[in-house]
Scaffold this active site. Structure first.
Site, PDB file in Angstrom:
ATOM      1  N   CYS A 281       2.942  -5.005   6.718  1.00  0.00           N
ATOM      2  CA  CYS A 281       2.654  -4.698   5.315  1.00  0.00           C
ATOM      3  C   CYS A 281       3.880  -4.095   4.635  1.00  0.00           C
ATOM      4  O   CYS A 281       4.852  -3.737   5.284  1.00  0.00           O
ATOM      5  CB  CYS A 281       1.486  -3.716   5.224  1.00  0.00           C
ATOM      6  SG  CYS A 281      -0.111  -4.478   5.562  1.00  0.00           S
TER       7      CYS A 281
ATOM      8  N   HIS B 140       0.830  -1.209   0.000  1.00  0.00           N
ATOM      9  CA  HIS B 140       0.000   0.000   0.000  1.00  0.00           C
ATOM     10  C   HIS B 140       0.858   1.249   0.000  1.00  0.00           C
ATOM     11  O   HIS B 140       2.080   1.179   0.128  1.00  0.00           O
ATOM     12  CB  HIS B 140      -0.969  -0.011   1.190  1.00  0.00           C
ATOM     13  CG  HIS B 140      -0.315  -0.062   2.541  1.00  0.00           C
ATOM     14  ND1 HIS B 140       0.237   1.047   3.154  1.00  0.00           N
ATOM     15  CD2 HIS B 140      -0.142  -1.093   3.404  1.00  0.00           C
ATOM     16  CE1 HIS B 140       0.714   0.706   4.341  1.00  0.00           C
ATOM     17  NE2 HIS B 140       0.500  -0.589   4.518  1.00  0.00           N
TER      18      HIS B 140
END
Length: 189
Positions: free
Chosen positions: A136, A120
């Protein structure tokens, strides 16, 4: 007259910097408009590489810290993609980044087959090049926007960790901090 350790370090740094620039700058034109056949994330070098039939495209990234927040090594697949995602964190829902700069997902979410993990954007551009996330893989918003259009659902995502010396890791971090500074200052990369 011999080569000093300082000269060796400087040469090694410039070789690594040249390789990174080659991956980041030179590979871009050959991969534009292409579709990724694989995403390779190297946690040690904080780099995400998109492999395409036309070439490769590489971006610096930030990965997880240690322990439970470490980015897991393994092979996964892209399972979902979202433009301007809401971010659910610690019982709160953050509206898309363009309306709320506190949204830690930035402008794109690319989920993988490991629930709650993905690639992301970020609301912390200077975190790129470091082990700082909760697992992440973060990217500059401009980079993840480019990658988003190239990565279809089902694309394999391979996360690896290449053993490197602490000295080399420091030089890579220095280079990535310079990349981030130029990206934030220029806004065009």
């Amino acid at each position: 007259m011999g080569v000093t350790m300082k000269d060796y370090r400087r040469s090694l740094f410039f070789c690594i910097a040249a390789l990174a620039v080659a991956l980041i700058v030179v590979a871009m034109p050959s991969a534009r408009g292409a579709t990724a056949t694989e995403v390779l994330i190297d946690k040690s070098f904080h780099i995400t590489v998109l492999r395409t039939a036309a070439g490769t495209l590489a971006f610096p990234d930030a990965t997880g810290t240690t322990g439970e927040s470490a980015t897991p090594v393994g092979t996964y697949k892209v399972t979902e993609k979202q433009v301007n995602p809401n971010w659910h964190w610690e019982g709160k829902v953050y509206v898309p980044y363009l309306q709320d700069k506190a949204n830690g997902l930035g402008v794109r979410w690319i989920g993988i087959s490991l629930p709650t993990y993905g690639m992301h954007g970020t609301n912390e551009p200077f975190s790129i090049g470091k082990d700082v996330s909760h697992g992440c893989v973060r990217h500059q918003n401009t980079d993840v926007t480019k990658a988003f259009s190239m990565i279809p659902t089902g694309t394999p995502v391979r996360i690896i960790e290449t053993p490197i010396s602490q000295q080399t890791e420091g030089m890579v971090t220095d280079f990535l901090e310079l990349y981030d500074l130029l990206a934030v200052m220029g806004g065009s990369h």
